[in-house]
Scaffold this motif. Structure first.
Motif, PDB file in Angstrom:
ATOM      1  N   ALA A   1       0.847  -1.203   0.000  1.00  0.00           N
ATOM      2  CA  ALA A   1       0.000   0.000   0.000  1.00  0.00           C
ATOM      3  C   ALA A   1       0.876   1.244   0.000  1.00  0.00           C
ATOM      4  O   ALA A   1       2.010   1.211   0.484  1.00  0.00           O
ATOM      5  N   THR A   2       0.318   2.317  -0.574  1.00  0.00           N
ATOM      6  CA  THR A   2       1.024   3.605  -0.566  1.00  0.00           C
ATOM      7  C   THR A   2       0.152   4.601   0.178  1.00  0.00           C
ATOM      8  O   THR A   2      -1.044   4.722  -0.096  1.00  0.00           O
ATOM      9  N   ILE A   3       0.748   5.265   1.142  1.00  0.00           N
ATOM     10  CA  ILE A   3      -0.009   6.184   2.002  1.00  0.00           C
ATOM     11  C   ILE A   3       0.562   7.593   1.840  1.00  0.00           C
ATOM     12  O   ILE A   3       1.786   7.788   1.986  1.00  0.00           O
ATOM     13  N   ALA A   4      -0.304   8.525   1.536  1.00  0.00           N
ATOM     14  CA  ALA A   4       0.141   9.928   1.436  1.00  0.00           C
ATOM     15  C   ALA A   4       0.436  10.427   2.845  1.00  0.00           C
ATOM     16  O   ALA A   4      -0.426  10.315   3.741  1.00  0.00           O
ATOM     17  N   LEU A   5       1.619  10.959   3.064  1.00  0.00           N
ATOM     18  CA  LEU A   5       1.980  11.399   4.418  1.00  0.00           C
ATOM     19  C   LEU A   5       1.026  12.486   4.911  1.00  0.00           C
ATOM     20  O   LEU A   5       0.696  12.544   6.095  1.00  0.00           O
ATOM     21  N   ALA A   6       0.529  13.298   3.980  1.00  0.00           N
ATOM     22  CA  ALA A   6      -0.385  14.383   4.376  1.00  0.00           C
ATOM     23  C   ALA A   6      -1.714  13.837   4.888  1.00  0.00           C
ATOM     24  O   ALA A   6      -2.450  14.539   5.584  1.00  0.00           O
TER      25      ALA A   6
ATOM     26  N   VAL B   1      10.184   5.496   2.030  1.00  0.00           N
ATOM     27  CA  VAL B   1       9.718   6.853   2.327  1.00  0.00           C
ATOM     28  C   VAL B   1      10.156   7.788   1.209  1.00  0.00           C
ATOM     29  O   VAL B   1      11.325   7.806   0.826  1.00  0.00           O
ATOM     30  N   SER B   2       9.194   8.553   0.664  1.00  0.00           N
ATOM     31  CA  SER B   2       9.520   9.634  -0.269  1.00  0.00           C
ATOM     32  C   SER B   2       9.023  10.923   0.384  1.00  0.00           C
ATOM     33  O   SER B   2       8.339  10.869   1.408  1.00  0.00           O
ATOM     34  N   PRO B   3       9.331  12.096  -0.163  1.00  0.00           N
ATOM     35  CA  PRO B   3       8.895  13.323   0.519  1.00  0.00           C
ATOM     36  C   PRO B   3       7.388  13.381   0.759  1.00  0.00           C
ATOM     37  O   PRO B   3       6.943  13.972   1.743  1.00  0.00           O
ATOM     38  N   ALA B   4       6.574  12.731  -0.094  1.00  0.00           N
ATOM     39  CA  ALA B   4       5.128  12.850   0.059  1.00  0.00           C
ATOM     40  C   ALA B   4       4.444  11.550   0.476  1.00  0.00           C
ATOM     41  O   ALA B   4       3.275  11.570   0.872  1.00  0.00           O
TER      42      ALA B   4
END
Ligand code: FES
Ligand SMILES: [Fe+2]
Length: 331
Positions: A205-210, A294-297
């Protein structure tokens, strides 16, 4: 008599009062729940949960050994404290026996756990109320009402624990213990739950940090060794486990306090598995059961299948950036 001796049953114990003016009357309460018989024995021998799950008790122990424990329980009744002497014995693999004395009343109970299909269990509790012959007809209905009420209060805490153990077994988690000595249940650092290769691997899964909330955590997977909870704290994102390795409690309802999460069964505390300081820098955390990219977003979670080197691995251990102690794995 040489060596220890233990009464064989509740009935044998009651019959030994035959030479006195005490008589016993009985009633049964039956409860079906999740779990195997050993989970019921664990539940009744688990000393550490008494203060956390049933936080009304104040307990003063006099003896704790493999199959016997004795104590005084300070019981609150109508706003007053009453000391009850309490003895708990494991009679055999699936059977517990308890006796308590309170003023001139004797309370006994025998618990028998019988397995049902699909990791379910039927538990029969036979209560025996002992009192002087003339007092028994008056005392029995009052004590039956009190014990039944007490049973339902206790089961509000215990039935979910039993159901949870049944869920873990159905999911394929390994709970290898076949005995639970009373004294061992106080060792909260011990670990009695392990993954197996039949536990379902969740989808990546990919989760937007925001999108990570700061109050209640965002959940990934199920509350097993693959499940994690993700929460925003001040200027960081923290990742916590969803299953306690001690006895398998679900950590989703655990209390967050001072950068730690406490288990609702016995109070063991967990720090975050890792922390992403914001603004996030591209990095990677590799644990035994996940690769966290982890990527910036975004945070991408890629579960890793169980293998020979992770069969005993602890999913709650802290991992540091770019840790590859279990070897490189592809996404
Ligand atoms: S299950 Fe015992 S501390 Fe969590
Ligand atoms: Fe309990």
């Amino acid at each position: 008599m040489k060596g220890p001796w233990t009464v064989a049953s509740q009935a044998e114990f009651a019959s030994s009062f035959g030479r006195t003016n005490y008589r016993f009357k009985y009633f049964d309460l039956v409860l079906e729940s999740g779990g195997d018989p050993i989970d019921i024995i664990f539940n009744y021998k688990d000393l550490a949960h008494l203060k956390v799950v049933h936080n009304t008790f104040d307990i003063f122990y006099s003896h704790i050994s493999e199959d016997v424990q004795s104590c005084v329980v300070m019981q609150k009744l109508f706003g007053l404290n009453f000391p009850l002497t309490h003895m708990a014995l494991q009679l055999d693999e699936n059977r517990m026996f308890f006796h308590d004395s309170f003023l001139n009343i004797l309370l006994t109970s025998e618990v028998v756990a019988e397995p049902l299909p699909e990791h379910r269990v039927k538990v029969t509790t036979t209560y025996g109320i002992g009192a002087p012959r003339l007092l028994l007809p008056l005392a029995f209905p009052v004590l039956k009402w009190l014990l039944t009420r007490n049973f339902h209060v206790l089961m509000e805490g215990d039935a979910p624990m039993r159901d949870r153990r049944g869920d873990l077994r159905r999911w394929g988690m390994r709970l290898p213990r076949t005995t639970y000595p009373f004294q061992d249940t106080l060792d909260l650092r011990a670990r009695h739950v392990f993954p197996s290769d039949t536990v379902a691997l969740p989808e990546p899964a990919t989760i937007a940090l925001a999108s990570v909330p700061s109050g209640s955590p965002l959940m990934f997977g199920r509350s097993d060794n693959y499940g994690v909870q993700i929460v925003r704290r001040d200027d960081a994102i923290e990742v916590y486990p969803r299953m306690c390795p001690h006895e398998g409690a679900c950590l989703d309802q655990g209390a967050f306090k001072e950068r730690s999460l406490s288990c609702c069964w016995h109070g063991r505390r967990f720090g975050p598995i890792f922390r992403i300081e914001l603004p996030a820098q591209p990095t990677e955390f590799v644990g035994p059961f996940h690769r966290f990219i982890v990527s910036p977003a975004e945070l991408r979670i890629v579960p890793i299948a169980l293998n020979g080197s992770t069969v005993e691995a602890d999913w709650t251990a802290t991992i540091t950036p770019r840790t590859t102690m279990y070897g490189e794995r592809g996404a």
